[in-house]
Write an enzyme that holds these catalytic residues in place. Structure first.
Site, PDB file in Angstrom:
ATOM      1  N   GLU A  76     -83.666  37.578 -30.653  1.00 29.36           N
ATOM      2  CA  GLU A  76     -85.040  37.412 -31.151  1.00 29.36           C
ATOM      3  C   GLU A  76     -85.033  36.481 -32.370  1.00 29.36           C
ATOM      4  OE1 GLU A  76     -86.291  41.132 -32.809  1.00 29.36           O
ATOM      5  OE2 GLU A  76     -88.417  40.587 -32.954  1.00 29.36           O
TER       6      GLU A  76
ATOM      7  N   LYS B 161     -94.279  39.106 -28.012  1.00 34.94           N
ATOM      8  CA  LYS B 161     -93.926  40.507 -28.286  1.00 34.94           C
ATOM      9  C   LYS B 161     -95.166  41.394 -28.371  1.00 34.94           C
ATOM     10  CE  LYS B 161     -90.863  43.117 -31.425  1.00 34.94           C
ATOM     11  NZ  LYS B 161     -89.968  42.958 -32.601  1.00 34.94           N
TER      12      LYS B 161
ATOM     13  N   CYS C 280     -86.982  43.239 -28.572  1.00 33.72           N
ATOM     14  CA  CYS C 280     -86.582  44.250 -29.556  1.00 33.72           C
ATOM     15  C   CYS C 280     -87.355  45.574 -29.420  1.00 33.72           C
ATOM     16  CB  CYS C 280     -86.701  43.656 -30.951  1.00 33.72           C
ATOM     17  SG  CYS C 280     -85.618  44.457 -32.177  1.00 33.72           S
TER      18      CYS C 280
ATOM     19  N   VAL D  21     -82.490  46.999 -36.033  1.00 34.50           N
ATOM     20  CA  VAL D  21     -82.048  47.635 -37.282  1.00 34.50           C
ATOM     21  C   VAL D  21     -81.978  49.161 -37.153  1.00 34.50           C
ATOM     22  CG1 VAL D  21     -82.856  45.753 -38.756  1.00 34.50           C
ATOM     23  CG2 VAL D  21     -84.414  47.631 -38.218  1.00 34.50           C
TER      24      VAL D  21
END
Lengths: 265, 265
Positions: free
Chosen positions: A40, A111, A145, A172
Site C-alpha cells: 500500500e 480503499k 490493508c 500496524v
C-alpha cells in the site's frame, strides 16, 4: 494452468517518491512472473501530517509516475502488477491500488475502509470490490490493508469471481496475517498480502509496520511467508483455476451452501 | 458487569442418551456459573447411518429429556446452558441447540449450514440467527459447528446484538478453532466453542473429533483453551458489556465503518 505469483516487501521512504520508484524497480524490474503484488502507498510512504503534504505526492492513476514505471515493467516482463499509491482524482485523494497489465490496461481500486488518521486525509473509496482480468485473464480482486477486518471485503471480491485477492498493506495491528488465512479459507481464494516494513513517525506518534507478507492457497495454507525485516521478492507457482472450485466436502460448497435469506448483513 | 462463562467438553456415546445425560449432569451439575456451553448433539452422538436411527433419539425441544435435565440444572444452579440435541418438530428433524435459562425459558436455534452427511438426515435450520437473553439479560447468539465457515453466521449474530456467541460443535476439520479468533475479532464479541472429543464410526467411515474447545474475548484472545482429550468444564470471568464497544481505534468502529452499499453479499 500454471501461474507464477509474487509478493514484494520493502521499506518505502516517506515522501521520497524518486527513491521508492527506483527501489521497486530494482526489486521487481528484472523478474518475470505473472502477477506481483507490492505494498500500500508504496510510492509515497504512509503516515502523513496534513492534507497539503499528501497532495504533493498524489498522482493521476493513469498518467502518474507509478503508472509510468509499472506500464514499462509490465510490457518488458510480461507481468501484471498490483501496487498501492495515493491517487489524485479531481478534488479528491484516494488511498488506491492499481492493477497494471502487460497489454497496457490499468484498473484502479480505491480503499473502502480507511484506517486511523487516513480518515483525516483521504476520501473513502468509491469503487467497490470489482474484479479485473490480470495477465492471461486470471481474475484478480484488490483490497487494501484494513479492508481485511471486514469479512465483507474478501467475500464480495470472491463472490464477484476473484481467483486471487491482491492485498497491498501497511499493517500496524498484529492480527491480519492470521485472519487472512480465514479469508482465503472461507472464500476458497488465493491471497497475496504485500506488507511493508520499517517505521514512520508523524508529529504525534510512531508506527511500526509488521512485514510478514504472505501468499496463501485456497485452503488458507501458507505458500510463502516473509520475515519482519527483509526487503525482497518471492514467487510461487499456483493454479488459479483451483479457486473456481468452492467445494469443501462432497456434500458442501462454500458458496452453494450460503443461505442468504437467513443473514442479517 | 462480572459474568462467569464456561465450556464443557466431553465424549458422548453414540445413541446412548441415558449415559450422555448422566455424564453431562455429572460434569456440570454441581457448578454455579452464569452461562455454560456444551457440544453439538451432546445427547445423542453424531454420526448416524439412517434417518430411522436419527428419529429414535430425536426429541421435542421443550418437553424432551434434554430440556428436562437442563431446566432442572438451570433452576438449581441459577445458570444458563446452551446444549446441542436432535430436535423433532412435526415431521422434521433439526440439528438444534437450546438455550435454557434459570427462569425456565427455552430458546432454540436450528443449524443453518448442515455439514457432510448431516445433509442426508437433517432438515436445514429455519430459525436464522436470532439473539436471546440468557441469565441477567446477557445477549447470547447461537451457531452450531460448521456455521463457523460462513462469516455471515457470526456477523449476523453480532449485528443482531449478540455479546456472546455460543457455539456447540462436533468438529472434524482442522480449521475452526483458529478461524473463531477471526470471528470474535471482526465482530468484537466473546465466543465459546464447545467441542466434543473421541471417535465415531458409521457404516463407511470413521470420524475423529478435535477437542480444543475454547473461550475467546472480543479481541479474539484465548481466555481458555482445552486440550484434545480432556472431559472437563472450565470457567472464566468476563464483562459481556465489552462486546457492546465496537471501536477498533479512536477513528475506527467494526460496525460503524461498514459500507454496505459497496458489498456484494
Amino acid at each position: 494452468m500454471k501461474y507464477k505469483i509474487g509478493v514484494c516487501q520493502f521499506k518505502p521512504k516517506f515522501l521520497d517518491t524518486t527513491y521508492n520508484l527506483e527501489q521497486m524497480k530494482s526489486l521487481v524490474g528484472n523478474i518475470q512472473a505473472d502477477l506481483i503484488v507490492l505494498p500500500e502507498l508504496a510510492t509515497s510512504g504512509y503516515f502523513f501530517n496534513s492534507k497539503k503534504q499528501l497532495i504533493t505526492i498524489s498522482e493521476d492513476a493513469y498518467q502518474g509516475q507509478t503508472a509510468d514505471l509499472f506500464l514499462k515493467l509490465a510490457k518488458k516482463n510480461k507481468t501484471s502488477y498490483v501496487v498501492g499509491f495515493s491517487e489524485k482524482f479531481k478534488d479528491k485523494i484516494f488511498n488506491s491500488s492499481m492493477l497494471v497489465n502487460p497489454n497496457g490496461d490499468i484498473h484502479v481500486y480505491r480503499k473502502t475502509h480507511l484506517f486511523y488518521e487516513e480518515t483525516k486525509w483521504f476520501n473513502p473509496g468509491n469503487t467497490g470490490f470489482k474484479v479485473f482480468n490480470a495477465k492471461d485473464n486470471v481474475k484478480v480482486g484488490m483490497m487494501i490493508c484494513f479492508d481485511w477486518i471486514f469479512p465483507e471485503s474478501a467475500r464480495s471480491l470472491a463472490l464477484n469471481g476473484a481467483q486471487i485477492i491482491a492485498h497491498p498493506a501497511n499493517l500496524v495491528l498484529p492480527w491480519c496475517q492470521q485472519a487472512m488465512i480465514t479469508r482465503s479459507l472461507e472464500n476458497r481464494v488465493f491471497s497475496i498480502t504485500a506488507n511493508r516494513i520499517g517505521n514512520e513517525q508523524n508529529d504525534s506518534q510512531k508506527l511500526t509496520f509488521t512485514g510478514l507478507s504472505q501468499m496463501l492457497n485456497t485452503k488458507g495454507e501458507v505458500l510463502k511467508k516473509l520475515n519482519k525485516t527483509e526487503e525482497s521478492v518471492h514467487l510461487v507457482s499456483i493454479d488459479p483455476e483451483k479457486a473456481d472450485d468452492k467445494s469443501i466436502t462432497e456434500y458442501n460448497n462454500a458458496f452453494g451452501d450460503r443461505r442468504t435469506e437467513y443473514y442479517n448483513l
